[in-house]
Design a protein around this motif. Structure first.
Motif, PDB file in Angstrom:
ATOM      1  N   GLN A  51       0.847  -1.191   0.000  1.00 19.03           N
ATOM      2  CA  GLN A  51       0.000   0.000   0.000  1.00 19.03           C
ATOM      3  C   GLN A  51       0.879   1.236   0.000  1.00 19.03           C
ATOM      4  N   GLY A  52       0.718   2.025  -1.021  1.00 16.01           N
ATOM      5  CA  GLY A  52       1.458   3.281  -1.121  1.00 16.01           C
ATOM      6  C   GLY A  52       0.520   4.443  -0.919  1.00 16.01           C
ATOM      7  N   SER A  53       0.811   5.525  -1.590  1.00 12.50           N
ATOM      8  CA  SER A  53       0.008   6.738  -1.427  1.00 12.50           C
ATOM      9  C   SER A  53      -1.284   6.712  -2.239  1.00 12.50           C
ATOM     10  N   ARG A  54      -1.377   5.814  -3.185  1.00 10.85           N
ATOM     11  CA  ARG A  54      -2.586   5.709  -3.986  1.00 10.85           C
ATOM     12  C   ARG A  54      -3.538   4.675  -3.394  1.00 10.85           C
ATOM     13  N   ARG A  55      -4.755   4.717  -3.852  1.00  9.82           N
ATOM     14  CA  ARG A  55      -5.788   3.828  -3.313  1.00  9.82           C
ATOM     15  C   ARG A  55      -5.497   2.352  -3.590  1.00  9.82           C
ATOM     16  N   THR A  56      -5.054   2.066  -4.798  1.00 11.45           N
ATOM     17  CA  THR A  56      -4.774   0.684  -5.194  1.00 11.45           C
ATOM     18  C   THR A  56      -3.338   0.320  -4.809  1.00 11.45           C
ATOM     19  N   PRO A  57      -3.154  -0.807  -4.139  1.00 11.65           N
ATOM     20  CA  PRO A  57      -1.788  -1.223  -3.770  1.00 11.65           C
ATOM     21  C   PRO A  57      -0.924  -1.445  -5.011  1.00 11.65           C
ATOM     22  N   TYR A  58       0.363  -1.225  -4.838  1.00 11.92           N
ATOM     23  CA  TYR A  58       1.326  -1.474  -5.910  1.00 11.92           C
ATOM     24  C   TYR A  58       1.702  -2.950  -5.895  1.00 11.92           C
TER      25      TYR A  58
END
Length: 170
Positions: free
Chosen positions: A50-57
């Motif tokens: 989980q990064g800064s975006r909604r969808t995990p990388y």
């Protein structure tokens, strides 16, 4: 994180790559619980971070697995030095196991960053990005609980190792 000698050794190897701040940011991500899943298979780590975006990388980390000839050398050493297998069965990685892999010309831990092929779906062009680094640190942490993971990543499951050296997995 990383309490046993073998997980410390893996962290030492990571930090020897000279990647500095990127690895430290990844360590913070690992400690913060940003790695949502981590699957280990022959030559591959696959994770969601989980990064800064909604969808995990999505992160993949590949390493070459030992050749058949190299595994034969490892198997022979494990049969000759049954204490190594006993240590693994007891939930530990004997220090001599790293030497066994080195003698087979198949290092247990990747010696250089270029020994790994890594990919992350994040927009950061740096390699490693903090997501890749976080996965590596979480892997080191998981080695404390399950030392067989390092062998699984190198190409053999617990059952396959034990079968090759003539021991039952149960």
């Amino acid at each position: 994180m990383a309490e046993s000698w073998w997980s410390h050794r893996f962290v030492d190897v990571l930090e020897s790559y000279g990647l500095g701040a990127r690895m430290q940011r990844g360590r913070r991500y690992a400690r913060a619980g940003q790695v949502m899943s981590l699957d280990i298979s022959s030559g591959l780590m696959a994770a969601q971070v989980q990064g800064s975006r909604r969808t995990p990388y999505l992160v993949t980390i590949k390493v070459a697995t030992p050749t058949t000839r190299q595994w034969r050398a490892v198997d022979a050493a494990l049969r000759e030095r049954i204490g190594l297998a006993a240590g693994l069965l007891a939930g530990e990685v004997p220090m001599e196991l790293e030497e066994v892999f080195d003698q087979a010309k198949a290092p247990l831990f990747p010696a250089r960053w270029k020994d790994l092929t890594t990919r992350c779906t994040c927009p950061d062009p740096a390699n490693p990005c903090k997501h890749i680094a976080a996965v590596l640190y979480v892997f080191a942490d998981q080695l404390d609980a399950d030392p067989w993971l390092v062998l699984q990543w190198r190409g053999r499951t617990r059952e396959e190792v034990l079968e090759q050296i003539g021991l039952s997995a149960t």
